[in-house]
Scaffold this motif. Structure first.
Motif, PDB file in Angstrom:
ATOM      1  N   PRO A   8      -5.758 -57.055  42.828  1.00 40.91           N
ATOM      2  CA  PRO A   8      -6.623 -57.866  42.022  1.00 40.91           C
ATOM      3  C   PRO A   8      -7.137 -57.211  40.878  1.00 40.91           C
ATOM      4  O   PRO A   8      -7.981 -57.630  40.109  1.00 40.91           O
ATOM      5  N   THR A   9      -6.503 -56.040  40.591  1.00 47.70           N
ATOM      6  CA  THR A   9      -6.868 -55.144  39.321  1.00 47.70           C
ATOM      7  C   THR A   9      -5.953 -54.816  38.395  1.00 47.70           C
ATOM      8  O   THR A   9      -4.888 -54.779  38.788  1.00 47.70           O
ATOM      9  N   SER A  10      -6.118 -55.047  37.063  1.00 45.24           N
ATOM     10  CA  SER A  10      -4.934 -54.789  36.134  1.00 45.24           C
ATOM     11  C   SER A  10      -4.919 -53.385  35.685  1.00 45.24           C
ATOM     12  O   SER A  10      -6.178 -52.731  35.414  1.00 45.24           O
ATOM     13  N   PHE A  11      -4.116 -52.649  35.695  1.00 46.76           N
ATOM     14  CA  PHE A  11      -3.830 -51.132  35.543  1.00 46.76           C
ATOM     15  C   PHE A  11      -3.092 -50.996  34.272  1.00 46.76           C
ATOM     16  O   PHE A  11      -2.474 -51.498  33.750  1.00 46.76           O
ATOM     17  N   ASP A  12      -3.608 -49.836  33.495  1.00 46.39           N
ATOM     18  CA  ASP A  12      -3.340 -49.578  32.077  1.00 46.39           C
ATOM     19  C   ASP A  12      -2.733 -48.282  32.034  1.00 46.39           C
ATOM     20  O   ASP A  12      -3.176 -47.242  32.320  1.00 46.39           O
ATOM     21  N   PRO A  13      -1.394 -48.129  31.577  1.00 47.66           N
ATOM     22  CA  PRO A  13      -0.821 -46.985  31.403  1.00 47.66           C
ATOM     23  C   PRO A  13      -1.454 -46.052  30.484  1.00 47.66           C
ATOM     24  O   PRO A  13      -0.879 -44.960  30.301  1.00 47.66           O
ATOM     25  N   HIS A  14      -2.100 -46.682  29.505  1.00 47.69           N
ATOM     26  CA  HIS A  14      -2.506 -45.844  28.462  1.00 47.69           C
ATOM     27  C   HIS A  14      -3.997 -45.431  28.609  1.00 47.69           C
ATOM     28  O   HIS A  14      -4.749 -44.777  27.798  1.00 47.69           O
ATOM     29  N   ALA A  57      -7.376 -43.554  30.406  1.00 45.47           N
ATOM     30  CA  ALA A  57      -7.434 -42.073  30.568  1.00 45.47           C
ATOM     31  C   ALA A  57      -7.560 -41.880  32.103  1.00 45.47           C
ATOM     32  O   ALA A  57      -7.582 -42.897  32.897  1.00 45.47           O
ATOM     33  N   LEU A  58      -7.017 -40.631  32.342  1.00 47.91           N
ATOM     34  CA  LEU A  58      -6.939 -40.441  34.071  1.00 47.91           C
ATOM     35  C   LEU A  58      -8.034 -40.677  34.877  1.00 47.91           C
ATOM     36  O   LEU A  58      -7.846 -41.160  35.962  1.00 47.91           O
ATOM     37  N   ASP A  59      -9.233 -40.560  34.204  1.00 56.54           N
ATOM     38  CA  ASP A  59     -10.431 -40.761  35.099  1.00 56.54           C
ATOM     39  C   ASP A  59     -10.888 -42.241  35.307  1.00 56.54           C
ATOM     40  O   ASP A  59     -11.801 -42.485  35.731  1.00 56.54           O
ATOM     41  N   ASP A  60     -10.018 -43.082  34.162  1.00 61.47           N
ATOM     42  CA  ASP A  60     -10.669 -44.459  34.254  1.00 61.47           C
ATOM     43  C   ASP A  60     -10.115 -45.135  35.513  1.00 61.47           C
ATOM     44  O   ASP A  60      -9.095 -45.076  35.746  1.00 61.47           O
ATOM     45  N   MET A 114      -3.496 -46.462  35.454  1.00 64.35           N
ATOM     46  CA  MET A 114      -2.080 -46.705  36.167  1.00 64.35           C
ATOM     47  C   MET A 114      -1.748 -45.192  36.546  1.00 64.35           C
ATOM     48  O   MET A 114      -1.358 -45.163  37.824  1.00 64.35           O
ATOM     49  N   TRP A 115      -2.141 -44.364  35.872  1.00 66.18           N
ATOM     50  CA  TRP A 115      -1.703 -42.880  36.344  1.00 66.18           C
ATOM     51  C   TRP A 115      -2.624 -42.350  37.529  1.00 66.18           C
ATOM     52  O   TRP A 115      -2.283 -41.642  38.439  1.00 66.18           O
ATOM     53  N   GLU A 116      -3.831 -42.833  37.436  1.00 68.57           N
ATOM     54  CA  GLU A 116      -4.781 -42.451  38.305  1.00 68.57           C
ATOM     55  C   GLU A 116      -4.150 -42.910  39.894  1.00 68.57           C
ATOM     56  O   GLU A 116      -4.365 -42.607  40.816  1.00 68.57           O
ATOM     57  N   LEU A 117      -4.014 -44.426  39.825  1.00 72.47           N
ATOM     58  CA  LEU A 117      -3.698 -45.080  40.721  1.00 72.47           C
ATOM     59  C   LEU A 117      -2.389 -44.475  41.375  1.00 72.47           C
ATOM     60  O   LEU A 117      -2.264 -44.216  42.594  1.00 72.47           O
TER      61      LEU A 117
END
Length: 129
Positions: free
Chosen positions: A95-101, A103-106, A110-113
């Motif tokens: 349900p969410t779009s993840f962004d590889p760019h 910030a880690l705490d955003d 994608m990296w936090e996920l």
């Protein structure tokens, strides 16, 4: 290798062209060789977005004449391979779009996920505790 569109002149006889990332761009570079050994190269470059209509325009073809017998066979082979490997199967929908760019705490990172959910769920499945 930076995954950006870039052109660099290193000296009179050495240039480099980087076309982008993941085939989002095709870079074309042409250089006129100089008559004298110590003369500089005369270079021209352009970047092309790799879409069929763009390639049709560049090759002077249209929808009826662009595809060759070989490319039609390759297209069919790729479609069959996609089916065989189940590449079109939907395994989930976020349900969410993840962004590889991001910030880690955003919350859309994608990296936090990956770090908070994918790795722990993969390395330490809930049913193995």
């Amino acid at each position: 290798h930076t995954h950006v569109r870039d052109f660099q002149i290193f000296d009179e006889q050495c240039v480099a062209l980087e076309s982008g990332k993941f085939l989002d761009t095709v870079g074309l570079l042409s250089c006129q060789l100089p008559d004298k050994p110590d003369a500089a190269l005369d270079c021209d470059r352009t970047y092309v977005t790799p879409h069929v209509p763009t390639f049709m325009e560049l090759t002077g073809t249209n929808a009826a004449s662009f595809e060759t017998e070989g490319s039609a066979a390759m297209r069919q082979d790729l479609l069959e391979l996609r089916k065989k490997l189940h590449l079109d199967d939907i395994v989930g929908c976020s349900p969410t779009s993840f962004d590889p760019h991001a910030a880690l705490d955003d919350k859309h990172s994608m990296w936090e996920l990956y770090l908070q959910r994918v790795l722990p769920d993969t390395l330490f499945p809930h049913d193995s505790l």
